[in-house]
Design a protein around this motif. Structure first.
Motif, PDB file in Angstrom:
ATOM      1  N   VAL A 128      14.347   7.866   0.874  1.00 39.74           N
ATOM      2  CA  VAL A 128      14.574   9.210   0.350  1.00 39.74           C
ATOM      3  C   VAL A 128      14.709  10.126   1.555  1.00 39.74           C
ATOM      4  CG1 VAL A 128      13.687  11.091  -1.067  1.00 39.74           C
ATOM      5  CG2 VAL A 128      13.179   8.724  -1.691  1.00 39.74           C
ATOM      6  N   PHE A 129      15.924  10.645   1.773  1.00 37.66           N
ATOM      7  CA  PHE A 129      16.183  11.494   2.932  1.00 37.66           C
ATOM      8  C   PHE A 129      15.849  12.941   2.618  1.00 37.66           C
ATOM      9  CE2 PHE A 129      19.191   7.948   3.331  1.00 37.66           C
ATOM     10  CZ  PHE A 129      18.960   7.536   4.639  1.00 37.66           C
ATOM     11  N   GLN A 130      15.366  13.661   3.621  1.00 40.12           N
ATOM     12  CA  GLN A 130      15.082  15.075   3.447  1.00 40.12           C
ATOM     13  C   GLN A 130      16.365  15.856   3.176  1.00 40.12           C
ATOM     14  OE1 GLN A 130      12.770  16.543   6.699  1.00 40.12           O
ATOM     15  NE2 GLN A 130      12.275  18.467   5.712  1.00 40.12           N
ATOM     16  N   GLU A 131      17.491  15.395   3.755  1.00 39.16           N
ATOM     17  CA  GLU A 131      18.764  16.114   3.605  1.00 39.16           C
ATOM     18  C   GLU A 131      19.631  15.541   2.478  1.00 39.16           C
ATOM     19  OE1 GLU A 131      17.943  14.384   6.376  1.00 39.16           O
ATOM     20  OE2 GLU A 131      17.275  15.880   7.809  1.00 39.16           O
ATOM     21  N   HIS A 132      19.101  14.655   1.667  1.00 31.72           N
ATOM     22  CA  HIS A 132      19.763  14.038   0.507  1.00 31.72           C
ATOM     23  C   HIS A 132      20.827  13.004   0.891  1.00 31.72           C
ATOM     24  CE1 HIS A 132      17.703  17.340  -1.286  1.00 31.72           C
ATOM     25  NE2 HIS A 132      18.661  18.226  -1.094  1.00 31.72           N
ATOM     26  N   HIS A 133      21.804  13.382   1.752  1.00 29.18           N
ATOM     27  CA  HIS A 133      22.881  12.473   2.163  1.00 29.18           C
ATOM     28  C   HIS A 133      23.642  11.895   0.967  1.00 29.18           C
ATOM     29  CE1 HIS A 133      21.919  12.748   6.354  1.00 29.18           C
ATOM     30  NE2 HIS A 133      20.725  12.214   6.225  1.00 29.18           N
ATOM     31  N   LEU A 134      23.927  12.721  -0.017  1.00 29.67           N
ATOM     32  CA  LEU A 134      24.738  12.276  -1.150  1.00 29.67           C
ATOM     33  C   LEU A 134      26.212  12.375  -0.784  1.00 29.67           C
ATOM     34  CD1 LEU A 134      22.852  14.072  -4.060  1.00 29.67           C
ATOM     35  CD2 LEU A 134      22.522  11.733  -3.229  1.00 29.67           C
ATOM     36  N   LEU A 135      27.015  11.469  -1.347  1.00 28.11           N
ATOM     37  CA  LEU A 135      28.456  11.467  -1.092  1.00 28.11           C
ATOM     38  C   LEU A 135      29.122  12.469  -2.033  1.00 28.11           C
ATOM     39  CD1 LEU A 135      29.005   7.603  -0.779  1.00 28.11           C
ATOM     40  CD2 LEU A 135      28.611   9.258   1.040  1.00 28.11           C
ATOM     41  N   ARG A 141      14.996  -1.556  -6.279  1.00 32.75           N
ATOM     42  CA  ARG A 141      13.641  -2.110  -6.326  1.00 32.75           C
ATOM     43  C   ARG A 141      13.224  -2.608  -4.941  1.00 32.75           C
ATOM     44  NH1 ARG A 141      14.494  -5.236 -12.161  1.00 32.75           N
ATOM     45  NH2 ARG A 141      14.992  -3.327 -13.314  1.00 32.75           N
ATOM     46  N   PRO A 142      13.133  -1.685  -3.987  1.00 39.11           N
ATOM     47  CA  PRO A 142      12.925  -2.068  -2.590  1.00 39.11           C
ATOM     48  C   PRO A 142      11.543  -2.650  -2.325  1.00 39.11           C
ATOM     49  CG  PRO A 142      12.668   0.296  -2.840  1.00 39.11           C
ATOM     50  CD  PRO A 142      13.171  -0.222  -4.161  1.00 39.11           C
ATOM     51  N   ARG A 143      11.461  -3.435  -1.264  1.00 35.01           N
ATOM     52  CA  ARG A 143      10.178  -3.969  -0.810  1.00 35.01           C
ATOM     53  C   ARG A 143       9.436  -2.957   0.061  1.00 35.01           C
ATOM     54  NH1 ARG A 143      11.035  -9.631   1.908  1.00 35.01           N
ATOM     55  NH2 ARG A 143       8.753  -9.636   1.736  1.00 35.01           N
ATOM     56  N   LEU A 144      10.188  -2.025   0.620  1.00 36.60           N
ATOM     57  CA  LEU A 144       9.605  -0.959   1.441  1.00 36.60           C
ATOM     58  C   LEU A 144      10.314   0.336   1.101  1.00 36.60           C
ATOM     59  CD1 LEU A 144       7.915   0.186   3.813  1.00 36.60           C
ATOM     60  CD2 LEU A 144       9.702  -0.638   5.364  1.00 36.60           C
ATOM     61  N   LEU A 145       9.557   1.347   0.698  1.00 38.20           N
ATOM     62  CA  LEU A 145      10.098   2.650   0.332  1.00 38.20           C
ATOM     63  C   LEU A 145       9.647   3.679   1.360  1.00 38.20           C
ATOM     64  CD1 LEU A 145      11.520   4.599  -1.656  1.00 38.20           C
ATOM     65  CD2 LEU A 145       9.362   4.752  -2.900  1.00 38.20           C
ATOM     66  N   LEU A 146      10.616   4.351   1.987  1.00 36.26           N
ATOM     67  CA  LEU A 146      10.345   5.399   2.954  1.00 36.26           C
ATOM     68  C   LEU A 146      10.824   6.720   2.371  1.00 36.26           C
ATOM     69  CD1 LEU A 146      11.777   3.533   6.086  1.00 36.26           C
ATOM     70  CD2 LEU A 146       9.381   3.604   5.338  1.00 36.26           C
ATOM     71  N   THR A 197       0.842  -1.197   0.000  1.00 35.72           N
ATOM     72  CA  THR A 197       0.000   0.000   0.000  1.00 35.72           C
ATOM     73  C   THR A 197       0.874   1.243   0.000  1.00 35.72           C
ATOM     74  OG1 THR A 197      -0.104   0.056   2.427  1.00 35.72           O
ATOM     75  CG2 THR A 197      -1.839  -1.165   1.274  1.00 35.72           C
ATOM     76  N   ILE A 198       0.262   2.375  -0.283  1.00 36.40           N
ATOM     77  CA  ILE A 198       0.944   3.656  -0.156  1.00 36.40           C
ATOM     78  C   ILE A 198       0.190   4.492   0.858  1.00 36.40           C
ATOM     79  CG2 ILE A 198      -0.275   4.637  -2.159  1.00 36.40           C
ATOM     80  CD1 ILE A 198       2.321   6.304  -2.671  1.00 36.40           C
ATOM     81  N   THR A 199       0.909   5.062   1.810  1.00 36.18           N
ATOM     82  CA  THR A 199       0.302   5.847   2.885  1.00 36.18           C
ATOM     83  C   THR A 199       1.137   7.096   3.120  1.00 36.18           C
ATOM     84  OG1 THR A 199      -0.392   3.774   3.965  1.00 36.18           O
ATOM     85  CG2 THR A 199      -0.538   5.799   5.268  1.00 36.18           C
ATOM     86  N   PHE A 200       0.451   8.214   3.295  1.00 35.27           N
ATOM     87  CA  PHE A 200       1.127   9.445   3.674  1.00 35.27           C
ATOM     88  C   PHE A 200       1.115   9.584   5.197  1.00 35.27           C
ATOM     89  CE2 PHE A 200       0.074  10.438  -0.694  1.00 35.27           C
ATOM     90  CZ  PHE A 200       1.142  11.212  -1.117  1.00 35.27           C
ATOM     91  N   VAL A 201       2.179  10.169   5.723  1.00 32.55           N
ATOM     92  CA  VAL A 201       2.232  10.580   7.130  1.00 32.55           C
ATOM     93  C   VAL A 201       2.339  12.095   7.111  1.00 32.55           C
ATOM     94  CG1 VAL A 201       3.449  10.402   9.319  1.00 32.55           C
ATOM     95  CG2 VAL A 201       3.421   8.442   7.753  1.00 32.55           C
ATOM     96  N   THR A 202       1.340  12.770   7.653  1.00 31.29           N
ATOM     97  CA  THR A 202       1.323  14.222   7.584  1.00 31.29           C
ATOM     98  C   THR A 202       1.300  14.822   8.981  1.00 31.29           C
ATOM     99  OG1 THR A 202       0.233  16.114   6.525  1.00 31.29           O
ATOM    100  CG2 THR A 202      -1.207  14.408   7.443  1.00 31.29           C
ATOM    101  N   LEU A 236       9.284   8.911  13.013  1.00 27.76           N
ATOM    102  CA  LEU A 236       8.558   7.679  12.670  1.00 27.76           C
ATOM    103  C   LEU A 236       9.296   6.898  11.582  1.00 27.76           C
ATOM    104  CD1 LEU A 236       5.911   6.024  13.048  1.00 27.76           C
ATOM    105  CD2 LEU A 236       4.959   7.369  11.179  1.00 27.76           C
ATOM    106  N   LEU A 237       9.725   7.578  10.526  1.00 26.74           N
ATOM    107  CA  LEU A 237      10.436   6.900   9.444  1.00 26.74           C
ATOM    108  C   LEU A 237      11.763   6.330   9.932  1.00 26.74           C
ATOM    109  CD1 LEU A 237       9.870   9.155   6.286  1.00 26.74           C
ATOM    110  CD2 LEU A 237       8.476   7.287   7.155  1.00 26.74           C
ATOM    111  N   ARG A 238      12.466   7.080  10.765  1.00 30.55           N
ATOM    112  CA  ARG A 238      13.764   6.614  11.248  1.00 30.55           C
ATOM    113  C   ARG A 238      13.628   5.394  12.157  1.00 30.55           C
ATOM    114  NH1 ARG A 238      16.895  12.441  12.269  1.00 30.55           N
ATOM    115  NH2 ARG A 238      17.340  12.811  10.053  1.00 30.55           N
ATOM    116  N   LEU A 239      12.537   5.311  12.883  1.00 26.74           N
ATOM    117  CA  LEU A 239      12.284   4.112  13.681  1.00 26.74           C
ATOM    118  C   LEU A 239      12.046   2.905  12.783  1.00 26.74           C
ATOM    119  CD1 LEU A 239       9.966   5.616  16.435  1.00 26.74           C
ATOM    120  CD2 LEU A 239      12.153   4.485  16.857  1.00 26.74           C
ATOM    121  N   ILE A 240      11.310   3.109  11.686  1.00 32.43           N
ATOM    122  CA  ILE A 240      11.006   2.003  10.776  1.00 32.43           C
ATOM    123  C   ILE A 240      12.268   1.499  10.078  1.00 32.43           C
ATOM    124  CG2 ILE A 240       9.753   1.367   8.668  1.00 32.43           C
ATOM    125  CD1 ILE A 240       7.543   3.343   9.575  1.00 32.43           C
TER     126      ILE A 240
END
Length: 226
Positions: free
Chosen positions: A89-96, A160-165, A34-39, A49-53
């Protein structure tokens, strides 16, 4: 591919120096595929919440179960294997910064031990989908903030993740690209990926028509089913 469900049971997260928990007794089940938004407002607890998951840190109280795994039971080498099933997908990107855009996108595949040919093929395809097929050889600092965000999305999807955050994945994107990204998330949902998106963009959530949960000062105060 089967998506990973997520079950939160009475989850509380407290941080040192804060009198109130970032999350307060949150219980919710995200069904597989499923797809769910957390607002919620800034500071409501969406990112926590995402970091706990993703098991970045444990809850102070309560239980987080992803698939059939209680995250509190993961030990040693089990954690990297668990995270290989996730796209983030991080809010701060975290690119090397010292790696090219292509190398950044290939990173999840490299960790999974994929062949060079497969890594390059999938990474180039992901960049093309994000409209960045001509940016593979440049470095992140040469990109705009919006382009860096799109690189982060490509990296999250390449395995191709099974869970996308996704934490505010459209925050730095123009409206048309935001819609394209959400359509892409829907396509992943349709092939079985579970998608959880943290966003304060109520207009985007309403237009997308997906179920959502609302956090307020760390508490789950409402939800809407599809």
């Amino acid at each position: 591919m089967f998506g990973l469900g997520v079950r939160l049971t009475e989850v509380t997260k407290k941080f040192v120096g804060r009198s109130r928990g970032a999350l307060q007794s949150v219980s919710h089940t995200f069904e597989p595929g499923t797809i769910t938004f957390v607002t919620g407002h800034s500071g409501a607890g969406k990112t926590t919440l995402l970091r706990l998951i993703m098991n970045q840190f444990p809850p102070t109280y309560g239980q987080v179960v992803v698939g059939d795994v209680n995250l509190a039971t993961l030990k040693g080498g089990q954690l990297p294997r668990f995270r290989q099933q996730l796209g983030v997908v991080f809010q701060e990107h975290h690119l090397l910064s010292a790696r090219t855009v292509l190398d950044n996108v290939m990173l999840p595949l490299r960790i999974s031990g994929r062949s060079r040919a497969l890594m390059e093929s999938r990474a180039l395809n992901a960049l093309a989908i994000m409209g960045l097929d001509d940016k593979g050889d440049v470095f992140p600092e040469q990109l705009s903030t919006g382009e860096q965000q799109r690189v982060g999305i490509a990296r999250a999807l390449v395995n191709r993740p099974r869970l996308l955050l996704a934490d505010e994945p459209t925050g730095n994107l123009d409206p048309e690209m935001s819609k394209s990204v959400m359509r892409l998330f829907r396509e992943f949902r349709e092939i079985g990926t579970t998608v959880i998106v943290a966003s304060h963009d109520l207009a985007l959530i309403e237009a997308f028509g997906a179920p959502f949960i609302e956090l307020r000062e760390g508490e789950l105060v409402g939800h809407m089913k599809s």
